[in-house]
Structure formats: C-alpha cells, structure tokens
Design a protein around this motif. Structure first.
Motif: not given
Length: 701
Positions: A495-506, A568-575, A599-605
């Motif tokens: 099982a090859k596991k690839t971690k998503y670290t930023t919004v752009a990678e996710g 994405t990183r959690y944000a209130d109202g993003q439903i 708007a948040n492509s480099s943000e850490s997830i």
C-alpha cells in the motif's frame, strides 16, 4: 407552541424521545421559524421568504460546549434568512433568536436564490395559461380545450447567456397527459418556455427548427395498466419484519445511541440529513470520529449538445433543496419494520412555518453475516449475523427520486447508500430520428438523453481529535524485476501512501488500476500493534469523471466535480461546494470550493482541522428497461475503521450459532447441538432475545 414541542415525549416503535431543550445543531422548530420571521418583519417590513434555517454555530463554540455542557456557554441560537423584497432584490441575513435581533442583513447582487416548491407549482400553472404556449401546443396537435392535460416540469434555467442572472428564471420541460392516469413522460413536447419567476410571465419559447410530432402511445405503471398487461405476479408471498422486544437504539432529542455509536441527526432545507458529532464508545472510552457528514451538493449534466439541452444540468441541492423536496414517508412502503420518524420544518413564502411529516426514517435492518468461520478439520463453527442502523430520507426532484441512506454497522463502519429511481427526463423524437448517440429511444417517439449523477460528500473528520491528515493509498507493485534478489518471483506489492500536505496537493482523481482509497488519519496516535496511525478509510469505487469538457458551462459552474477528492483546511461557513446561491451562476467568477482552493492553495492540511470533499456517482445511459419508471440503481461508499480499534470491534456481538472445537470432540454433544439448531431458529422467530439464543447455542452441556 414552541414550549409544547420542545418538551413533549414522543413514543414510536418503543423509542422514548425526550425533548429537554435544544442541542446547538438542532434544526429550527416551527416556533423558532415564526420568531425569526416576526423579528425580520418588524424591522424590514413585508418580504417573500426563500429560506429560514439554522445558522450553525462556529465549530469551536460547539466543541467547547460538547466538552463541558454544564459550564461552557451554549452557542447562540441563530437563524439564516433568505428573502426577496418587492423589487425582487435578494437579502441574506442572520437573526439571533436569543437576543431577538438581526445581526446581519446584506443585499446581494448578481446571484439568485433557489427555486422553491411554490415557484415550481406556479410555473406549471403559468405556462398552461400562456397564449404563446397554447399556440405551440396547437402546432403539434393539442387543442386549446386540452390545455388542462398539459404539464410542465419547471427547472431553474441553469445558465443562459441570452438572459444572464439579473432576473430569476425557470425553464419548463413540457409534457402531455391524455388520460389523468397516464405517465406524462411518455408524451414529451418539443418546445421549452422560459418563465420569469417573479413576474410569472413567459418571456421566451425555444422551438426546434424541425418539429417533432406528439407521441400517441402510452406507457404506464399504475395498477390498471399492469392488470391489462398480464397482471401482477401471484407468487410473491408476504415478508414480515418484526422486533417483538422493540428496537436496539434510543433517542434523546435528536441524538441517537446505537451499538456504541452516538450521532446527532440534523436536517436542513438544502442538504437534507446532516449527521453531527459521531462518536464511538470503545470499551468505555468515547472516541470522536466525524464532526459533520452531509451530501453538500450534486449536479446532473445531460449529454445532448443540441438546442437548449445543455441547460439541463440540475444542481438539485443548491438550486431546489434536498430538504424542501423531501417526501413524507409511509410505514410499510418507504420504510419497513419498527420505525422512528423525525419531522422537518421549513418556511413558506409568506413566512409561515410548514411541516413535512415523517421526513426522516430511523430503523434497524438485518445486515447478513457479520463474520463467520468453519474449521474444515472438525466442522467447528461460529457465525454472527449483523444488523445495521439506517437513517434515511427520500426527495423527489421533478422526475427523479433520490433515496438517501446513512447506514451504521456494528464493526464501526459508516456507509452512504443512494438509490436512484423515478422517471427519466424525456424529449420528443421524430420517427426514424437519429439520436446521434446522445440518447436512447426508450419508447416510440421518446428520447432519454445520456446524463451523469454526481454527488459531493462533505466529510468533516475528528478521528480521535480535530488534527487529521489525508493519505492517498494505492495498491502498488514492489520494486525489482522478476528474477531480481528483492522480488525474485515478482509477487511483491504494498500500500503506497501519499500524504497531502497543502491544499494544492489535496486534489486527486480516482484510479481503479490501483484500487485507490484514502485514509483520514490522526498521525499523533499510533495503533499499539500495527504501529500505524489510527484512521478511517474512504472506500469509494463508483467515481466517474465529469464528462463535460473544460471551459464548458457545467465545468465552470460545478468545479467541485472536476476531481474525486479535494481537501481544504476547515473554515466556518464553507459548506456548499458550488457556492451559497447556485441558480443561474455562470461560473465566472468561480464560487465555492474552487474559489476557496485558489485563495488558499499553499495552506497546510497536514495534522490540522480539515474537510475532505468527495465527488462520486454514476453515468446513466438510459435503456428501455428504465421506462416508464426506473428500477432503483444503487451507489454506495464506505468509511471504514483502519488501525482504529485494537482488534475486531464486533467480537462482542452475540453469535447466531457457534460450536467450539471442544464441543465437537465431546461424545454426543455435536449431535445435540446440531439437533438444537432448528429449535434455536424457532426461538429467534418467537421473540426470544439475540443474547438468549446465543447463550443457548454456545452453552456448555
């Protein structure tokens, strides 16, 4: 009225429900809705109401209250209000029900609110009375005296560059019903009126260059038609589902406890069922799993590029509301067994509360074999049958029915199952007309176009806490060629596991070649045996790609459907992944999920509070077997515990039958146990509890 509703005890199917004050995520009651409207009316005057629903409190406030409800402040009870004034201007507001004050009131430009059931019913009447529509009906052979037999399926117009989004529009797909009991979808008409929703006027009619004649041959599904076509099957015997001792779940307010699970059941006009704060009692330790699960959006694009058909791409949740379109469910038909129902409460245009009775069905079902093993050496055996808790609602989107089932299993798995049924959207076709591959003739003169059903699942995890990470998991061949030292026989895979670290990678697509799944993990907590992070795995195999090409209107409007996974990183109202107000959006600029990602492509997830958005569904190439009413087609996905429990968490479910190796070896005991099987079966059907049957089955003799 509110004090009565909030404090009554409601007993159904042996379940006592105590309403002892609201949970912060409870839907609004009729009293709440009436109060919100009265506050707005007093300050803003007469308005037409599009929606009044709970304004969900900030996540941090709810978490704090859940952790210490006796001491932490309870989040404010607030209502979202969407309304139109006399000029058809759109207003978005928040009303605080505790302080009885409007805390936000905003006029919105360039967007339109969803189309309500009242709007749909009005448009059906408007087109029937319009002289231009009557004229078009006459051209294809329907006299003015038959206009009461003409029907419209109103849809929002999608987006049409000729009209833009400055005025609220609907398009009307037209049908004829020669007999009151005829299926109108066997008689599609070949033109499409455009209606101004606010002025209730037909402003345009799209007419094809080559007219298509009206079909004359019915195709029906009601009893009298089946009886005239050979009748119903006579070999279907009664099947009874009974629970003589009642159900195994309990409900307090809207919080359900079942088989170590606890879940709060919310409901709103748009998403329908919303599951909140799902936890699992793991041998005395209450472990959080998911903070919020919901179907947040869906899109149904049709594949015919001709005439107005590209406008057929319904966002059934964002444009009409899965809650608004919810059915009143019936015992023995929609749900079978010992049922507990929850009602749903909404607002009508005048601002009055309205009720959909039995909107949510809660019941248990047999789930087949939970686990089993037979030892071939001595035929010792254990078999344990499982059961599942089903929380469901069904909504009708014009011609289609969507049956939504949230299913909890005794091994900790959560399943989402969707059944599609109802009737195909149809269009008229001429004799010997070439469908060009865009559709199928399902009945003489009736063309059903190709289409997709793409759903967006919003997963807000709390896997042993709110700091989570998503890993992509691919079944991968091991390195080294056949004959090499490290993989001599070529049989290694992992099982090859690839971690998503930023919004752009996710952002990812499904890959059937690697049986791709996704782990939602808490990397701060490792399993004591495997050494791997505790996680829940998303297993979803029905993941078609959006078949609309990039730059097409659907591709721009439904950016969430371009990929199977977004994190994405959690944000209130993003439903809502297609944006808060969906009707007549052009996709320029992009709204919802694509906007948040840009708007948040480099943000850490990585190891933080995240949301996973998953688009899945099916491609439907219609066939005659789907007409005049479609057998249910099933879509399913799983959220399965992986490295979460110490071992199989369902070992404590009482077995249905067991015979241990020592019992097999004891002289004469094997025959006694086998002879007892029939008796045990009869005990089970007579109302004896599962535990008593298991004890009788596995007792020492």
């Amino acid at each position: 009225m509110g004090s009565i509703i909030d404090n009554i005890k409601h007993k159904v199917a042996g379940v006592v429900t105590k309403f002892t004050g609201h949970h912060p995520l409870d839907p609004l009651t009729p009293t709440d809705i009436a109060l919100a409207v009265s506050i707005v009316r007093e300050e803003k005057g007469q308005l037409s109401y599009n929606a009044v629903t709970i304004a969900e409190p900030k996540k941090a406030e709810v978490i704090a209250w859940l952790a210490d409800p006796d001491h932490a402040p309870k989040p404010a009870r607030q209502a979202e209000v969407v309304a139109l004034d006399k000029t058809s201007a759109l207003w978005d507001g928040i009303v605080d029900l505790d302080s009885k004050a409007i805390v936000r009131w905003e006029k919105l430009e360039g967007v339109q609110p969803l189309i309500t059931m009242e709007n749909l019913i009005e448009t059906d009447k408007v087109v029937r009375a319009d002289p231009k529509v009557i004229e078009q009906c006459g051209i294809i052979g329907i006299p003015p005296s038959d206009m009461h037999k003409v029907y419209a399926d109103p849809w929002t117009v999608g987006y049409d560059e000729r009209f833009g989004n400055a005025i609220r529009l609907q398009q009307a797909f037209m049908y004829y019903r020669p007999d009151p009991d005829d299926c109108q979808y066997a008689f599609p008409l070949d033109f499409c009126p455009i209606v101004n929703t606010e002025t209730k006027q037909v402003i345009h009619i799209d007419v094809p260059e080559i007219r298509r004649p009206l079909n004359k041959i019915p195709s029906n599904y009601h009893p009298k038609d089946i009886e005239g076509d050979g009748g119903y099957r006579t070999d279907v015997k009664p099947l009874h589902v009974t629970q003589p001792q009642g159900v195994s779940f309990s409900i307090e307010g809207r919080e359900i406890s079942w088989q170590n699970f606890k879940v709060h059941v919310g409901f709103n006009y748009r998403e329908g069922i919303v599951l909140n704060n799902i936890t699992y009692n793991d041998k005395g330790v209450v472990r959080p799993i998911f903070y919020r699960l919901s179907l947040a959006e869906m899109v149904v694009p049709y594949g015919n590029p001709e005439m107005w058909h590209p406008r057929k791409h319904a966002f059934d949740l964002g444009e009409y509301g899965g809650g608004y379109m919810t059915n009143e469910l019936s015992l023995g038909c929609d749900c079978l067994g010992e049922i507990h129902y929850l009602d749903a409460f909404f607002v009508n245009r005048a601002g009055d509360p309205m009720t959909i009775k039995n909107a949510v069905c809660i019941h248990e079902e047999d789930a087949g074999i939970l686990f089993k093993h037979t030892d071939f050496r001595d035929n010792s055996v254990i078999v344990t049958r499982g059961r599942k808790l089903v929380i469901s609602h069904i909504f009708t989107a014009a011609n289609y029915e969507y049956c939504i089932y949230w299913i909890f299993h005794q091994d900790g798995t959560i399943q989402l199952e969707i059944k599609l049924t109802g009737i195909l959207n149809t269009y008229a076709m001429a004799p010997n007309e070439d469908t060009k591959g865009w559709g199928t003739q399902v009945h003489p003169g009736v063309n059903a176009h190709n289409h997709e059903h793409l759903f967006c699942l919003r997963i807000d995890p709390q896997i042993d806490g709110h700091s989570n990470t998503v890993f992509q998991v691919d079944a991968t061949r091991g390195d080294g060629e056949v004959g090499s030292q490290e993989n001599y026989h070529g049989n290694a895979f992992y099982a090859k596991k690839t971690k998503y670290t930023t919004v752009a990678e996710g952002i990812a697509d499904y890959d059937g070649d690697t049986s791709r799944t996704w782990d939602i993990a808490n990397t701060n907590k490792l399993h004591p045996v495997s050494g791997k992070p505790v996680s829940y795995k998303l297993v979803s195999r029905e993941v078609p790609r959006l078949l609309i090409k990039d730059g097409g209107i659907v591709s721009k409007r439904a950016g969430f459907a371009k990929h199977a996974i977004h994190v994405t990183r959690y944000a209130d109202g993003q439903i809502y992944p297609a944006g808060r107000h969906v009707p007549q959006s052009s996709g320029d600029p992009s709204r919802g999920l694509p906007e948040w990602i840009t708007a948040n492509s480099s943000e850490s997830i990585d190891n933080t509070d995240i949301v996973l958005w998953h688009t899945f569904g099916l491609v439907h190439f219609p066939a005659p077997e789907d007409f005049p009413i479609m057998p249910s087609e099933l879509i399913s996905l799983l959220l399965r515990p992986r490295n979460f429990f110490l071992r199989n968490p369902a070992l404590d479910v009482p077995p249905s039958f067991c015979m241990t190796p020592s019992q097999v070896r004891e002289p004469g005991l094997k025959k006694q146990i086998v002879d007892a099987a029939d008796k045990l079966s009869r005990l089970a059907f007579s109302g004896t509890s599962r535990q008593e049957v298991a004890a009788a089955c596995c007792s020492d003799h």
